[in-house]
Scaffold this motif. Structure first.
Motif, PDB file in Angstrom:
ATOM      1  N   SER A   1       0.821  -1.209   0.000  1.00  0.00           N
ATOM      2  CA  SER A   1       0.000   0.000   0.000  1.00  0.00           C
ATOM      3  C   SER A   1       0.859   1.264   0.000  1.00  0.00           C
ATOM      4  N   ILE A   2       2.012   1.199   0.664  1.00  0.00           N
ATOM      5  CA  ILE A   2       2.914   2.358   0.692  1.00  0.00           C
ATOM      6  C   ILE A   2       3.497   2.606  -0.691  1.00  0.00           C
ATOM      7  N   HIS A   3       3.955   1.539  -1.343  1.00  0.00           N
ATOM      8  CA  HIS A   3       4.485   1.663  -2.708  1.00  0.00           C
ATOM      9  C   HIS A   3       3.420   2.209  -3.653  1.00  0.00           C
TER      10      HIS A   3
ATOM     11  N   HIS B   1       0.725   3.991  -2.941  1.00  0.00           N
ATOM     12  CA  HIS B   1       0.391   5.382  -2.612  1.00  0.00           C
ATOM     13  C   HIS B   1       1.447   6.338  -3.158  1.00  0.00           C
ATOM     14  N   CYS B   2       2.713   6.035  -2.916  1.00  0.00           N
ATOM     15  CA  CYS B   2       3.792   6.904  -3.405  1.00  0.00           C
ATOM     16  C   CYS B   2       3.799   6.963  -4.921  1.00  0.00           C
TER      17      CYS B   2
ATOM     18  N   THR C   1       0.718   9.218  -6.064  1.00  0.00           N
ATOM     19  CA  THR C   1       0.649  10.620  -5.628  1.00  0.00           C
ATOM     20  C   THR C   1       1.919  11.426  -5.907  1.00  0.00           C
TER      21      THR C   1
ATOM     22  N   LEU D   1      10.391   6.258   1.808  1.00  0.00           N
ATOM     23  CA  LEU D   1       9.032   6.009   1.308  1.00  0.00           C
ATOM     24  C   LEU D   1       8.016   5.973   2.450  1.00  0.00           C
TER      25      LEU D   1
ATOM     26  N   ALA E   1       4.997   8.721   2.755  1.00  0.00           N
ATOM     27  CA  ALA E   1       3.603   8.265   2.846  1.00  0.00           C
ATOM     28  C   ALA E   1       2.944   8.792   4.118  1.00  0.00           C
ATOM     29  N   SER E   2       3.707   8.900   5.198  1.00  0.00           N
ATOM     30  CA  SER E   2       3.139   9.393   6.454  1.00  0.00           C
ATOM     31  C   SER E   2       2.762  10.872   6.364  1.00  0.00           C
TER      32      SER E   2
ATOM     33  N   THR F   1       1.841  12.400   3.404  1.00  0.00           N
ATOM     34  CA  THR F   1       0.884  12.665   2.310  1.00  0.00           C
ATOM     35  C   THR F   1      -0.313  11.742   2.369  1.00  0.00           C
TER      36      THR F   1
END
Length: 315
Positions: A234-236, A238-239, A242, A308, A312-313, A315
């Motif tokens: 999910s982090i990958h 999202h980055c 966005t 990363l 993510a934290s 944005t």
């Protein structure tokens, strides 16, 4: 054999005592030798009351040495040192602020740019659009300064009260490690706002060896690989969506692939071969951050060993 049994019994007894203390919500007593506390922790608590009051912005205090906040009767020097070694000098720490009158305008503009809060965005064009109210922490009615002598001013009343609560929770000895918000705020004011390029460069270096870009080979440990996938996918995503124009950061599977992908190359420095859009997107966002977000980014990046995760934290 008898000595071992005695040691085991002592360990069990000690564990029970700690458990009972935890159940009664009474943490085990912390023994701090006087000389150790005086050197590392700073000094004993010297104030009774902690409060919050409206103050001017940090650059207003710097630019006007005759302001009320600059009066020694109205302020109190920080008992916490700028350096991590208990002194005002430490590796990588700015220990003095420029005070040359010819540089005042430059300092003020830099402070306005970095300390006025703004939302992290790839579209920031350098303009300052916010004009927040500023709040300072008081000890017995006097405004607390940062380790480098600025007014400890923050652009949020809620944050100011949270920092005040950290000071009020101190008992006999001042323990900076128990005041994380105060530490981050002082870092933003004294360090990040003065030299953001250093913090930005340090943070961006983590992208080349980002922790969540090194995955376990599913053929070697399928269970661990699945847990990494659940936590990091999910982090990958999202980055990518966005910040990186839908490009994905490079991921290495297993030790052999990690060593191969991270090797030194003729045209680039060693590290993961991320697409250019990933490197450019990360750089653009990091360079758009104000001192508050950049300090938070640096703290999360260092703690997680992952840029990363930090991006993510925010944005």
């Amino acid at each position: 054999m008898k000595m071992r049994l005695l040691a085991d019994r002592l360990a069990i007894k000690t564990s029970k005592q700690l458990l009972f203390q935890h159940i009664r919500n009474k943490p085990p007593p912390l023994f701090i030798p006087r000389h150790f506390s005086d050197t590392i922790g700073g000094r004993t608590r010297f104030y009774k009351n902690v409060g919050v009051r409206s103050v001017g912005a940090p650059w207003e205090v710097i630019g006007n040495n005759n302001s009320s906040e600059g009066n020694n009767n109205e302020t109190v020097d920080s008992p916490i040192s700028a350096g991590v070694d208990g002194t005002q000098s430490a590796s990588g720490v700015i220990n003095t602020l420029p005070n040359n009158n010819n540089k005042d305008d430059m300092i003020i503009q830099q402070q306005k740019k970095m300390l006025n809060p703004r939302k992290p965005s790839l579209d920031w064009d350098g303009t300052i659009t916010t004009n927040p109210n500023w709040y300072g922490i008081t000890l017995d009615g006097r405004i607390l300064k940062t380790p480098l002598g600025q007014s400890l001013s923050v652009p949020s009343e809620l944050l100011a009260w949270a920092i005040a609560a950290e000071w009020d929770m101190q008992e006999k000895y001042l323990q900076p490690s128990q005041m994380p918000l105060m530490t981050l705020a002082c870092t933003a004011l004294d360090q990040t706002a003065s030299a953001p390029d250093i913090i930005q460069e340090q943070a961006l270096k983590y992208l080349l060896t980002d922790t969540i870009c090194y995955w376990t080979d599913p053929m070697e440990d399928r269970g661990l690989h699945r847990r990494q996938q659940d936590a990091w996918d999910s982090i990958h995503n999202h980055c990518s969506a966005t910040m990186f124009s839908d490009a994905k950061a490079a991921v290495a599977m297993g030790v052999d692939e990690a060593l191969l992908m991270s090797r030194s190359r003729k045209t680039k420095q060693s590290g993961l071969p991320h697409p250019e859009s990933v490197l450019a997107g990360a750089k653009k966002l990091v360079e758009s951050l104000d001192a508050w977000h950049l300090t938070a980014l640096d703290s999360v990046t260092r703690g997680s060993k992952s840029l990363l995760v930090a991006l993510a934290s925010l944005t």
